[in-house]
Design a protein around this motif. Structure first.
Motif, mmCIF file in Angstrom:
data_model
loop_
_atom_site.group_PDB
_atom_site.id
_atom_site.type_symbol
_atom_site.label_atom_id
_atom_site.label_comp_id
_atom_site.label_asym_id
_atom_site.label_seq_id
_atom_site.Cartn_x
_atom_site.Cartn_y
_atom_site.Cartn_z
ATOM 1 N N SER A 138 -12.883 -40.698 19.789
ATOM 2 C CA SER A 138 -11.615 -40.372 19.134
ATOM 3 C C SER A 138 -11.512 -38.859 18.937
ATOM 4 N N GLY A 139 -10.332 -38.400 18.588
ATOM 5 C CA GLY A 139 -10.122 -36.964 18.411
ATOM 6 C C GLY A 139 -11.091 -36.341 17.421
ATOM 7 N N GLY A 140 -11.294 -37.017 16.294
ATOM 8 C CA GLY A 140 -12.189 -36.484 15.266
ATOM 9 C C GLY A 140 -13.632 -36.452 15.732
ATOM 10 N N GLN A 141 -14.016 -37.535 16.433
ATOM 11 C CA GLN A 141 -15.386 -37.577 16.941
ATOM 12 C C GLN A 141 -15.620 -36.487 17.969
ATOM 13 N N ARG A 142 -14.580 -36.190 18.730
ATOM 14 C CA ARG A 142 -14.709 -35.104 19.713
ATOM 15 C C ARG A 142 -14.959 -33.772 19.023
ATOM 16 N N LYS A 143 -14.257 -33.558 17.897
ATOM 17 C CA LYS A 143 -14.473 -32.316 17.137
ATOM 18 C C LYS A 143 -15.922 -32.244 16.668
ATOM 19 N N LEU A 144 -16.416 -33.402 16.185
ATOM 20 C CA LEU A 144 -17.807 -33.438 15.726
ATOM 21 C C LEU A 144 -18.764 -33.155 16.877
ATOM 22 N N LEU A 145 -18.479 -33.782 18.026
ATOM 23 C CA LEU A 145 -19.359 -33.590 19.180
ATOM 24 C C LEU A 145 -19.346 -32.128 19.618
ATOM 25 N N GLU A 146 -18.171 -31.531 19.599
ATOM 26 C CA GLU A 146 -18.088 -30.141 20.035
ATOM 27 C C GLU A 146 -18.896 -29.245 19.093
ATOM 28 N N MET A 203 -26.574 -20.064 9.095
ATOM 29 C CA MET A 203 -25.656 -19.568 10.115
ATOM 30 C C MET A 203 -24.434 -18.925 9.475
ATOM 31 N N THR A 204 -23.791 -18.084 10.252
ATOM 32 C CA THR A 204 -22.536 -17.491 9.825
ATOM 33 C C THR A 204 -21.410 -18.295 10.467
ATOM 34 N N VAL A 205 -20.353 -18.545 9.721
ATOM 35 C CA VAL A 205 -19.243 -19.320 10.268
ATOM 36 C C VAL A 205 -17.960 -18.505 10.160
ATOM 37 N N LEU A 206 -17.245 -18.454 11.281
ATOM 38 C CA LEU A 206 -15.903 -17.868 11.265
ATOM 39 C C LEU A 206 -14.979 -18.940 11.792
ATOM 40 N N PHE A 207 -13.954 -19.295 11.022
ATOM 41 C CA PHE A 207 -13.078 -20.337 11.548
ATOM 42 C C PHE A 207 -11.610 -20.004 11.360
ATOM 43 N N VAL A 208 -10.810 -20.495 12.300
ATOM 44 C CA VAL A 208 -9.364 -20.372 12.221
ATOM 45 C C VAL A 208 -8.845 -21.682 11.658
ATOM 46 N N GLU A 209 -7.967 -21.631 10.706
ATOM 47 C CA GLU A 209 -7.489 -22.896 10.155
ATOM 48 C C GLU A 209 -6.102 -22.750 9.549
ATOM 49 N N HIS A 210 -5.346 -23.856 9.627
ATOM 50 C CA HIS A 210 -4.041 -23.897 8.970
ATOM 51 C C HIS A 210 -4.092 -24.689 7.676
ATOM 52 N N ASP A 211 -5.127 -25.515 7.558
ATOM 53 C CA ASP A 211 -5.229 -26.392 6.403
ATOM 54 C C ASP A 211 -5.714 -25.586 5.192
ATOM 55 N N MET A 212 -4.794 -25.273 4.288
ATOM 56 C CA MET A 212 -5.116 -24.387 3.173
ATOM 57 C C MET A 212 -6.118 -25.007 2.201
ATOM 58 N N ASP A 213 -6.087 -26.333 2.090
ATOM 59 C CA ASP A 213 -7.061 -26.979 1.209
ATOM 60 C C ASP A 213 -8.466 -26.710 1.700
ATOM 61 N N LEU A 219 -15.274 -21.504 14.896
ATOM 62 C CA LEU A 219 -14.568 -22.763 15.046
ATOM 63 C C LEU A 219 -13.067 -22.490 15.090
ATOM 64 N N ASP A 220 -12.444 -22.895 16.195
ATOM 65 C CA ASP A 220 -10.997 -22.689 16.320
ATOM 66 C C ASP A 220 -10.281 -23.960 15.875
ATOM 67 N N GLU A 221 -9.708 -23.927 14.703
ATOM 68 C CA GLU A 221 -9.008 -25.060 14.108
ATOM 69 C C GLU A 221 -9.826 -26.350 14.132
ATOM 70 N N PRO A 222 -10.924 -26.371 13.391
ATOM 71 C CA PRO A 222 -11.771 -27.565 13.417
ATOM 72 C C PRO A 222 -11.103 -28.799 12.816
ATOM 73 N N MET A 223 -10.065 -28.619 12.038
ATOM 74 C CA MET A 223 -9.453 -29.767 11.361
ATOM 75 C C MET A 223 -8.207 -30.297 12.074
ATOM 76 N N LYS A 258 -12.181 -35.638 7.724
ATOM 77 C CA LYS A 258 -12.034 -34.256 7.293
ATOM 78 C C LYS A 258 -13.095 -33.903 6.258
ATOM 79 N N GLN A 259 -13.277 -34.814 5.311
ATOM 80 C CA GLN A 259 -14.279 -34.566 4.264
ATOM 81 C C GLN A 259 -15.653 -34.379 4.882
ATOM 82 N N SER A 260 -15.964 -35.244 5.847
ATOM 83 C CA SER A 260 -17.289 -35.147 6.450
ATOM 84 C C SER A 260 -17.411 -33.862 7.270
ATOM 85 N N LEU A 261 -16.333 -33.489 7.951
ATOM 86 C CA LEU A 261 -16.351 -32.238 8.720
ATOM 87 C C LEU A 261 -16.557 -31.037 7.803
ATOM 88 N N LEU A 262 -15.885 -31.057 6.671
ATOM 89 C CA LEU A 262 -16.044 -29.984 5.684
ATOM 90 C C LEU A 262 -17.501 -29.841 5.298
#
Lengths: 323, 332
Positions: free
Chosen positions: A193-201, A242-252, A215-219, A227-231
């Motif tokens: 599924s889409g979410g699982q693909r994000k996890l796999l990536e 590790m250092t994380v840089l991510f692009v996101e639209h989800d303000m929460d 991470l380019d728009e991980p959500m 989403k909670q688990s991805l967070l």
């Protein structure tokens, strides 16, 4: 820190001292000015004068930016702000018209994308790129670096790479368990599924053993439960150093997990700071909602805007060669 | 209707030198297209370079056939590099255009009048295979009595040819089960993802182009040896497209796909030819002349071939050996 609120079973892999770490890293950012291009105490990425033009459009024009090591930095901004383009430039998937940037002190200008990845700066994509007709396990194995079996001369002789393959498989299994994909290991990645693909990536990116995960728009396109688990997984990357840089639209999400936020609008960095400070910043609100969002437009204003728009259209028509 | 004769002649073709040539060419395309996703539409060009190198070294320069083989392999690698350097950084379609053009250029060059004294023009070159024929251990027709039978030289070609096929399949098998093969398959799925994981995609594509081209070179040598003659007509673009048909019939990205595909392809092609020619012949033909005449019969096989390929693509697009599960996955 609302991390404690997440009590789902997904979080079991994440160790307890997590909250301590976020306190530590945030303390390091305490003295940093809330200004675009503010210098950081321990930057992992430093970029200067990055400009990327597409014909007449300047997509990215970043004067100076530093990304602090060991923290989660969010890169936000309205659509078309140039966030993904900036990502592509930093990772060597696109090259800027001007500018220089470095990763851990090593200049990356003109370096091809695969070498950037080998240095330990690994990215994911906005539109998830799983290798659909390979199994989940093969998707993971491909991520391992320095495989001797990937050289043509050794490939034909299995004994030369079997041991390394076994170690990589074990490491991949650990990661798959952590990302709850271990039961899917023999399925084709295209059947996820889409979410699982994000996890796999994300798991696959970790196979590279990166220092910086981008991470380019991980959500994007992930259901709220996942989403909670991805967070949790993104936070656990910081716990692992590790250092994380991510692009996101989800303000929460941005508010919840990021230690530092960089705001882009129209290719420029317009604000920086901790999440709460940035979100109440007038420049940021203006960028998202427009400068006049709460003021009535007077007739003179309207005319001025119209005249400016017309002048601009005329100018663009003059340069008709730009697509 | 002589069914036994039709079946045995078809089998003879299905196992014969022509099937071997297309099998080797398709093994090369399998590496290119099946595993790496490179669209090489100029396999005939690789074959021509190898075949002509071997033949002209013997006839024009009077040197050893084996030196010709070595030169052929070397020039094939050169051709792969020449085609790959400018195109492999670009999108897949550019390679397709460049390879199909290169194959035509090569064919026109070896057939040109100004190079007549080197390559023999449109008539090509003959009598270069003495060294190969001298090794032939068979001195009488060999085969299975009443089923297939080859003349001594043809049988020698068949034995050497299938040996090359077995070795090639073994090499492809060993390569594709390795991490190296995994990188190729990943490139087929998504180049950018592979790049983001620290692999030099360009270099892997180049390696794939060279290796697939070398299998094409083997096909070129067999093309020249099977008739003991070589001419530009043997390297027209339809050679490449027949090789693709063979590959898709057997199943792309499967080690034995090209082998099975080639045998079935040539068996069917010959069988249809013989069937229609017998069915339209004689005083009271099975198919009346009002429907089909003898002269039309020789062409109808290609129509049927096209139809069969279309049906194959609709009902079994993965080919005979392909994995149905893979197709259920929408690419991207």
């Amino acid at each position: 820190m609302p991390a404690d609120m997440i009590k789902s079973s997904d979080m079991t892999a994440v160790s307890a001292p997590r909250t301590d770490k976020s306190v530590d890293v945030r303390a390091a950012l305490k003295g940093v000015e809330h200004q675009p291009g503010a210098p950081k105490p321990d930057p992992i990425v430093v970029a200067d004068g990055i400009v990327r033009r597409f014909g007449g459009l300047t997509a990215v024009d970043v004067e100076h930016v530093e990304i602090q090591r060991g923290v989660i930095t969010a890169l936000i901004g309205p659509n078309g702000a140039g966030k993904t383009t900036f990502f592509n430039l930093l990772t060597g998937f696109d090259s800027p018209d001007a500018g220089a940037w470095s990763f851990s002190g090593k200049g990356l200008k003109g370096m091809p994308a695969y070498k950037v990845a080998r240095l330990g700066m690994v990215r994911t994509f906005q539109l998830t790129k799983v290798l659909a007709r390979l199994t989940v396990m093969e998707n993971m194995r491909i991520g391992a670096t320095g495989q001797s079996g990937e050289s043509l001369w050794q490939a034909m002789f299995a004994p030369l790479w079997r041991g390394q393959e076994k170690r990589n498989t074990e490491r991949a299994m650990d990661l798959l368990r952590r990302f709850k994909l271990d039961t899917k290991k023999d399925d084709f990645a295209g059947s996820l599924s889409g979410g699982q693909r994000k996890l796999l990536e994300m798991a696959r990116a970790l196979m590279v053993e990166p220092e910086l995960v981008m991470l380019d728009e991980p959500m994007a396109g992930v259901n709220p439960a996942l989403k909670q688990s991805l967070l949790g997984h993104v936070k656990s990357l910081r716990e692992d150093g590790m250092t994380v840089l991510f692009v996101e639209h989800d303000m929460d999400m941005v508010r919840d997990i990021s230690d530092w936020v960089i705001v882009m609008a129209q290719g420029k960095i317009i604000a920086e700071g901790p999440p709460d400070a940035v979100m109440s910043d007038q420049r940021v609100i203006d960028a998202y909602l427009g400068a006049h969002h709460d003021a009535e437009l007077s007739t003179e204003d309207e005319e001025a805007i119209l005249a400016a728009a017309e002048a601009e259209t005329g100018a663009t028509e003059g340069k008709s060669s730009h697509g | 209707m002589d069914w036994q004769d039709m079946l045995s002649s078809s089998l003879q073709q299905g196992l014969g030198p022509t099937a071997i040539v297309y099998c080797l060419a398709a093994i090369g395309l399998n590496v290119h297209f099946g595993y790496t996703g490179l669209l090489n539409f100029g396999q005939a060009g690789f074959m021509a370079v190898a075949g002509y190198s071997m033949a002209s070294i013997v006839t024009t320069w009077g040197l050893s056939l084996w030196l010709g083989v070595a030169v052929g392999l070397l020039l094939t690698v050169g051709l792969a590099l020449l085609l790959g350097v400018p195109t492999l950084r670009l999108r897949a379609d550019y390679l397709a255009i460049v390879t199909i053009a290169a194959a035509e250029i090569i064919r026109q060059v070896v057939g040109s009048v100004s190079l007549l004294k080197y390559f023999g023009g449109l008539d090509g070159l003959q009598a270069f295979n003495a060294q190969f024929a001298a090794l032939n251990p068979f001195d009488k027709p060999t085969g299975i009595d009443g089923v297939v039978m080859w003349r001594p030289y043809d049988f020698w070609v068949v034995v050497v040819g299938w040996t090359l096929v077995v070795i090639s399949c073994l090499i492809v098998f060993l390569l594709m089960r390795s991490p190296w093969g995994r990188v190729l398959k990943s490139i087929r799925e998504d180049e950018d993802a592979v790049r983001s994981l620290g692999k030099n995609v360009y270099s892997y594509k180049m390696q794939s182009l060279v290796i697939g081209g070398l299998f094409g070179a083997l096909a070129g040598f067999m093309t020249a040896l099977r008739n003991a003659a070589i001419s530009p007509a043997g390297f027209a673009t339809d050679v490449t497209f027949f090789a693709y048909a063979v590959l898709l019939l057997g199943g792309a990205a499967r080690v034995l796909g090209p082998v099975v595909g080639s045998i079935i392809f040539w068996f069917m092609l010959t069988f249809l030819d013989l069937f229609f020619s017998q069915a339209t012949r004689g005083a009271d033909p099975l198919i009346p002349a009002s429907i089909m005449t003898t002269s039309q019969a020789s062409l109808i096989r290609l129509i049927f071939l096209g139809l069969a390929l279309m049906l194959l693509m609709i009902y079994r697009p993965q080919g005979i050996f392909g994995d149905r599960r893979e197709l259920a996955i929408d690419a991207r």
